[in-house]
Design a protein around this motif. Structure first.
Motif, PDB file in Angstrom:
ATOM      1  N   LYS A  75      70.913  47.488  22.550  1.00 17.39           N
ATOM      2  CA  LYS A  75      69.899  47.554  21.493  1.00 17.39           C
ATOM      3  C   LYS A  75      69.148  48.883  21.548  1.00 17.39           C
ATOM      4  O   LYS A  75      68.815  49.467  20.507  1.00 17.39           O
ATOM      5  CB  LYS A  75      68.914  46.389  21.612  1.00 17.39           C
ATOM      6  CG  LYS A  75      69.501  45.052  21.159  1.00 17.39           C
ATOM      7  CD  LYS A  75      68.455  43.938  21.206  1.00 17.39           C
ATOM      8  CE  LYS A  75      69.033  42.635  20.657  1.00 17.39           C
ATOM      9  NZ  LYS A  75      68.036  41.525  20.694  1.00 17.39           N
ATOM     10  N   GLU A  76      68.890  49.364  22.762  1.00 17.13           N
ATOM     11  CA  GLU A  76      68.226  50.661  22.897  1.00 17.13           C
ATOM     12  C   GLU A  76      69.131  51.778  22.399  1.00 17.13           C
ATOM     13  O   GLU A  76      68.670  52.721  21.749  1.00 17.13           O
ATOM     14  CB  GLU A  76      67.838  50.892  24.360  1.00 17.13           C
ATOM     15  CG  GLU A  76      66.702  49.990  24.830  1.00 17.13           C
ATOM     16  CD  GLU A  76      66.358  50.214  26.278  1.00 17.13           C
ATOM     17  OE1 GLU A  76      67.119  50.950  26.959  1.00 17.13           O
ATOM     18  OE2 GLU A  76      65.344  49.658  26.748  1.00 17.13           O
ATOM     19  N   LYS A  99      68.974  51.787  18.622  1.00 20.13           N
ATOM     20  CA  LYS A  99      67.774  52.438  18.095  1.00 20.13           C
ATOM     21  C   LYS A  99      67.919  53.954  18.157  1.00 20.13           C
ATOM     22  O   LYS A  99      67.523  54.663  17.234  1.00 20.13           O
ATOM     23  CB  LYS A  99      66.543  51.998  18.894  1.00 20.13           C
ATOM     24  CG  LYS A  99      66.110  50.565  18.636  1.00 20.13           C
ATOM     25  CD  LYS A  99      64.882  50.217  19.456  1.00 20.13           C
ATOM     26  CE  LYS A  99      64.452  48.776  19.204  1.00 20.13           C
ATOM     27  NZ  LYS A  99      63.250  48.420  20.032  1.00 20.13           N
ATOM     28  N   TYR A 140      67.924  56.444  14.966  1.00 23.79           N
ATOM     29  CA  TYR A 140      66.989  57.571  14.895  1.00 23.79           C
ATOM     30  C   TYR A 140      67.751  58.863  14.579  1.00 23.79           C
ATOM     31  O   TYR A 140      67.345  59.660  13.724  1.00 23.79           O
ATOM     32  CB  TYR A 140      66.241  57.686  16.229  1.00 23.79           C
ATOM     33  CG  TYR A 140      65.454  58.953  16.392  1.00 23.79           C
ATOM     34  CD1 TYR A 140      64.247  59.142  15.720  1.00 23.79           C
ATOM     35  CD2 TYR A 140      65.915  59.974  17.237  1.00 23.79           C
ATOM     36  CE1 TYR A 140      63.519  60.301  15.882  1.00 23.79           C
ATOM     37  CE2 TYR A 140      65.192  61.136  17.400  1.00 23.79           C
ATOM     38  CZ  TYR A 140      63.990  61.306  16.724  1.00 23.79           C
ATOM     39  OH  TYR A 140      63.280  62.448  16.884  1.00 23.79           O
ATOM     40  N   ASP A 153      55.941  54.899  13.482  1.00 21.42           N
ATOM     41  CA  ASP A 153      56.772  53.727  13.791  1.00 21.42           C
ATOM     42  C   ASP A 153      57.661  53.984  15.007  1.00 21.42           C
ATOM     43  O   ASP A 153      57.840  53.097  15.855  1.00 21.42           O
ATOM     44  CB  ASP A 153      57.635  53.356  12.577  1.00 21.42           C
ATOM     45  CG  ASP A 153      56.794  52.827  11.415  1.00 21.42           C
ATOM     46  OD1 ASP A 153      55.657  52.382  11.672  1.00 21.42           O
ATOM     47  OD2 ASP A 153      57.276  52.862  10.268  1.00 21.42           O
ATOM     48  N   VAL A 154      58.222  55.174  15.079  1.00 21.68           N
ATOM     49  CA  VAL A 154      59.108  55.509  16.206  1.00 21.68           C
ATOM     50  C   VAL A 154      58.321  55.489  17.520  1.00 21.68           C
ATOM     51  O   VAL A 154      58.775  54.949  18.525  1.00 21.68           O
ATOM     52  CB  VAL A 154      59.761  56.893  15.992  1.00 21.68           C
ATOM     53  CG1 VAL A 154      60.449  57.366  17.274  1.00 21.68           C
ATOM     54  CG2 VAL A 154      60.777  56.826  14.859  1.00 21.68           C
ATOM     55  N   GLN A 198      55.803  53.784  18.326  1.00 13.04           N
ATOM     56  CA  GLN A 198      55.368  52.438  18.725  1.00 13.04           C
ATOM     57  C   GLN A 198      56.429  51.707  19.549  1.00 13.04           C
ATOM     58  O   GLN A 198      56.136  50.727  20.214  1.00 13.04           O
ATOM     59  CB  GLN A 198      55.040  51.591  17.488  1.00 13.04           C
ATOM     60  CG  GLN A 198      53.904  52.134  16.625  1.00 13.04           C
ATOM     61  CD  GLN A 198      52.641  52.390  17.420  1.00 13.04           C
ATOM     62  OE1 GLN A 198      52.065  51.485  18.002  1.00 13.04           O
ATOM     63  NE2 GLN A 198      52.219  53.649  17.450  1.00 13.04           N
ATOM     64  N   GLU A 199      57.662  52.187  19.466  1.00 13.51           N
ATOM     65  CA  GLU A 199      58.764  51.492  20.138  1.00 13.51           C
ATOM     66  C   GLU A 199      58.870  51.916  21.602  1.00 13.51           C
ATOM     67  O   GLU A 199      58.350  52.956  22.007  1.00 13.51           O
ATOM     68  CB  GLU A 199      60.086  51.809  19.423  1.00 13.51           C
ATOM     69  CG  GLU A 199      60.103  51.406  17.951  1.00 13.51           C
ATOM     70  CD  GLU A 199      61.355  51.891  17.251  1.00 13.51           C
ATOM     71  OE1 GLU A 199      62.152  52.621  17.901  1.00 13.51           O
ATOM     72  OE2 GLU A 199      61.544  51.560  16.074  1.00 13.51           O
ATOM     73  N   SER A 200      59.523  51.077  22.366  1.00  9.42           N
ATOM     74  CA  SER A 200      59.863  51.429  23.748  1.00  9.42           C
ATOM     75  C   SER A 200      61.363  51.678  23.770  1.00  9.42           C
ATOM     76  O   SER A 200      62.168  50.785  24.010  1.00  9.42           O
ATOM     77  CB  SER A 200      59.477  50.287  24.693  1.00  9.42           C
ATOM     78  OG  SER A 200      59.860  50.590  26.017  1.00  9.42           O
ATOM     79  N   SER A 201      61.731  52.911  23.469  1.00 11.32           N
ATOM     80  CA  SER A 201      63.152  53.231  23.303  1.00 11.32           C
ATOM     81  C   SER A 201      63.380  54.708  23.613  1.00 11.32           C
ATOM     82  O   SER A 201      62.438  55.502  23.660  1.00 11.32           O
ATOM     83  CB  SER A 201      63.585  52.933  21.861  1.00 11.32           C
ATOM     84  OG  SER A 201      62.914  53.805  20.959  1.00 11.32           O
ATOM     85  N   ALA A 218      61.830  56.917  21.008  1.00 12.75           N
ATOM     86  CA  ALA A 218      60.391  57.135  21.168  1.00 12.75           C
ATOM     87  C   ALA A 218      60.119  58.188  22.238  1.00 12.75           C
ATOM     88  O   ALA A 218      59.266  59.065  22.069  1.00 12.75           O
ATOM     89  CB  ALA A 218      59.702  55.819  21.515  1.00 12.75           C
TER      90      ALA A 218
END
Length: 246
Positions: free
Chosen positions: A9-10, A13, A17, A47-48, A50-53, A56
């Protein structure tokens, strides 16, 4: 399986991106950007972040020029220290994100230094803030203690700490107490019976008669009448003038 799913999933993302950046670069309009376009791109950046990825992390790294400097500092009245993060926004990194390119921006400089203190909320800090706010609002210490659910001695200590942290001198307790509208948790007798005294006062009773009727001292009657009028911002009646009018 769960670990692998999270990892995939990471990666997803990160790919999404990169796809957005490639599409923006492909469709890039070299003309002057509109306000609506700029707002939309800034929202995407928000928005980017805010993610833990990985996306980000990559965006944040570009915005701060690849580093955040941490320094350790002491916290007054606390045993543990805290970290202060310092960084400067990289104008080039912001530009590249908004435009979806990696082009160089000529003549740009880094933004103003930003500092963030990483401090966990502390119950004592919150108590000191509430205590000082109520203290400044002329609330008596017993009411502050009730609001915080602590003892009066604890309130005194919290207030002392506030003035110590600010490097200010705490006002004299007796002078402050004289200004308070409510000074006692249980009102003194002259305040408790003020309404009864004023009822007889309005019936044209003399102070001695009021005292005898309520089984109190004459001086208590005088204090009650004075208190009742001062609480309402009214002039305190003169005893001699009133006796002549009875």
């Amino acid at each position: 399986m769960q670990r692998r799913l999270k990892s995939r999933k990471e990666e997803q993302k990160e790919i999404q991106y990169e796809l957005k950046q490639l599409r923006l670069e492909r469709n890039q309009d070299l003309g002057t950007p509109s306000e609506a376009w700029l707002r939309e791109r800034l929202k995407q950046l928000f928005d980017v972040l805010q993610e833990s990825s990985p996306a980000a992390n990559k965006a944040l790294s570009a915005l701060v020029g690849g580093e955040i400097i941490l320094e350790e500092n002491e916290i007054p009245l606390r045993k543990r220290n805290y970290f202060r993060g310092k960084f400067r926004l990289n104008v080039r990194g912001v530009y590249n994100f908004l435009t979806g390119t990696s082009a160089l921006v000529e003549g740009t400089v880094q933004g103003a230094e930003v500092m963030i203190d990483f401090i966990q909320p502390d119950k004592a800090d919150q108590q000191r803030e509430i205590a000082k706010r109520m203290y400044d609002a002329e609330e008596p210490e017993f009411k502050i203690a009730e609001a915080l659910g602590v003892s009066r001695s604890r309130v005194t200590k919290l207030i002392d700490e506030v003035f110590e942290l600010r490097g200010e001198k705490k006002p004299d307790g007796r002078s402050r107490r004289s200004r308070l509208a409510v000074k006692h948790k249980e009102p003194p007798p002259y305040q408790a019976i003020a309404e009864e005294v004023m009822k007889l006062f309005r019936e044209k009773k003399e102070y001695g008669e009021i005292a005898a009727a309520l089984n109190i001292d004459r001086n208590t009657v005088t204090s009650s009448v004075k208190y009742w009028h001062e609480q309402r911002g009214l002039p305190v009646p003169d005893g001699r003038t009133r006796r002549k009018s009875l």
